[in-house]
Write an enzyme that holds these catalytic residues in place. Structure first.
Site, PDB file in Angstrom:
ATOM      1  CG  ASN A  10       9.058 -54.059   6.577  1.00 29.06           C
ATOM      2  OD1 ASN A  10       9.251 -55.085   7.216  1.00 29.06           O
ATOM      3  ND2 ASN A  10       8.303 -54.024   5.496  1.00 29.06           N
ATOM      4  CG  HIS A  79       3.758 -46.421  -1.896  1.00 29.29           C
ATOM      5  ND1 HIS A  79       4.033 -45.079  -2.044  1.00 29.29           N
ATOM      6  CD2 HIS A  79       4.796 -46.924  -1.171  1.00 29.29           C
ATOM      7  CE1 HIS A  79       5.195 -44.807  -1.465  1.00 29.29           C
ATOM      8  NE2 HIS A  79       5.674 -45.910  -0.914  1.00 29.29           N
ATOM      9  CG  ASP A  86     -11.597 -44.835   3.081  1.00 33.35           C
ATOM     10  OD1 ASP A  86     -11.424 -43.816   2.391  1.00 33.35           O
ATOM     11  OD2 ASP A  86     -12.057 -45.894   2.620  1.00 33.35           O
ATOM     12  CD  GLU A  97       2.322 -38.879   2.808  1.00 33.44           C
ATOM     13  OE1 GLU A  97       1.632 -37.939   2.343  1.00 33.44           O
ATOM     14  OE2 GLU A  97       2.602 -39.904   2.170  1.00 33.44           O
ATOM     15  CG  HIS A  99       7.256 -40.789   2.971  1.00 37.17           C
ATOM     16  ND1 HIS A  99       6.774 -42.051   3.229  1.00 37.17           N
ATOM     17  CD2 HIS A  99       6.203 -40.044   2.571  1.00 37.17           C
ATOM     18  CE1 HIS A  99       5.471 -42.065   2.973  1.00 37.17           C
ATOM     19  NE2 HIS A  99       5.104 -40.859   2.580  1.00 37.17           N
ATOM     20  CG  LEU A 100      12.807 -42.345   7.529  1.00 39.43           C
ATOM     21  CD1 LEU A 100      13.103 -43.804   7.845  1.00 39.43           C
ATOM     22  CD2 LEU A 100      13.509 -41.435   8.520  1.00 39.43           C
ATOM     23  CB  SER A 101      13.660 -42.435   1.149  1.00 43.10           C
ATOM     24  OG  SER A 101      12.369 -42.992   0.925  1.00 43.10           O
ATOM     25  NE  ARG A 110      10.372 -47.635  -2.859  1.00 42.41           N
ATOM     26  CZ  ARG A 110      10.159 -48.653  -2.015  1.00 42.41           C
ATOM     27  NH1 ARG A 110       9.311 -48.523  -1.031  1.00 42.41           N
ATOM     28  NH2 ARG A 110      10.816 -49.794  -2.155  1.00 42.41           N
TER      29      ARG A 110
END
Ligand code: CA2
Length: 139
Positions: A10, A79, A86, A97, A99-101, A110
């Site tokens: 998405n 999540h 793995d 890692e 994340h935008l938010s 989340r």
């Protein structure tokens, strides 16, 4: 360094809805931002986006022996996906890692991230800039 940037499900819909959470810019703008940031930092970057968990596992496996680092926003698979965790463990490639938010300030579901268990660093809540910070980690 040779870096692989993976965006999960998405994220290709960015800019279409929920601009208050993910911003107004679209996915093409995010990819352009990542490419220009990588160039400035002297990295060779390959971008990959998929809505399919197995395809993300496949690209992680194919990164073995090819890439020096992975930047990943696993999106909703963050999540849920033991398979992506793995795969990252299997290839042993240093991973950051993104994340935008800020996933810690949203719904309870989340707050847990499988990928955080293997990531060298997790960057969240900085929007597009989070990807630049991840690229800087490898600089
Ligand atoms: O904050 C992030 O970057 C996330 O990884 C984005 C995911 C979400 O499931 C994670 O919990 C946090 C969602 C990807 C994009 O979702 C959109 C929803 C509506 C409109 C456009 C994109």
């Amino acid at each position: 360094m040779k870096l692989l940037v993976i965006n999960g499900p998405n994220l290709n819909m960015l800019g279409i809805r929920e601009p208050d959470i993910y911003g107004k810019q679209d996915f093409a703008s995010l990819e352009a931002y990542i490419r220009s940031s990588a160039e400035e930092l002297g990295h060779a970057v390959t971008l990959f986006q998929s809505n399919h968990e197995g395809e993300i596992v496949d690209i992680i496996q194919s990164a073995y022996g090819v890439f020096d680092g992975i930047v990943i926003n696993p999106a909703a698979y963050t999540h849920t996906s033991v398979a992506i965790l793995d795969a990252l463990k299997a290839v042993g490639i240093p991973t950051v890692e993104v994340h935008l938010s800020d996933i810690n300030e949203r719904e309870e579901f989340r707050k847990f991230s499988y990928v955080s268990m293997v990531a060298k660093k997790t960057i969240c809540g900085l929007g597009f800039e989070g990807y630049r910070k991840a690229l800087e980690y490898f600089a």
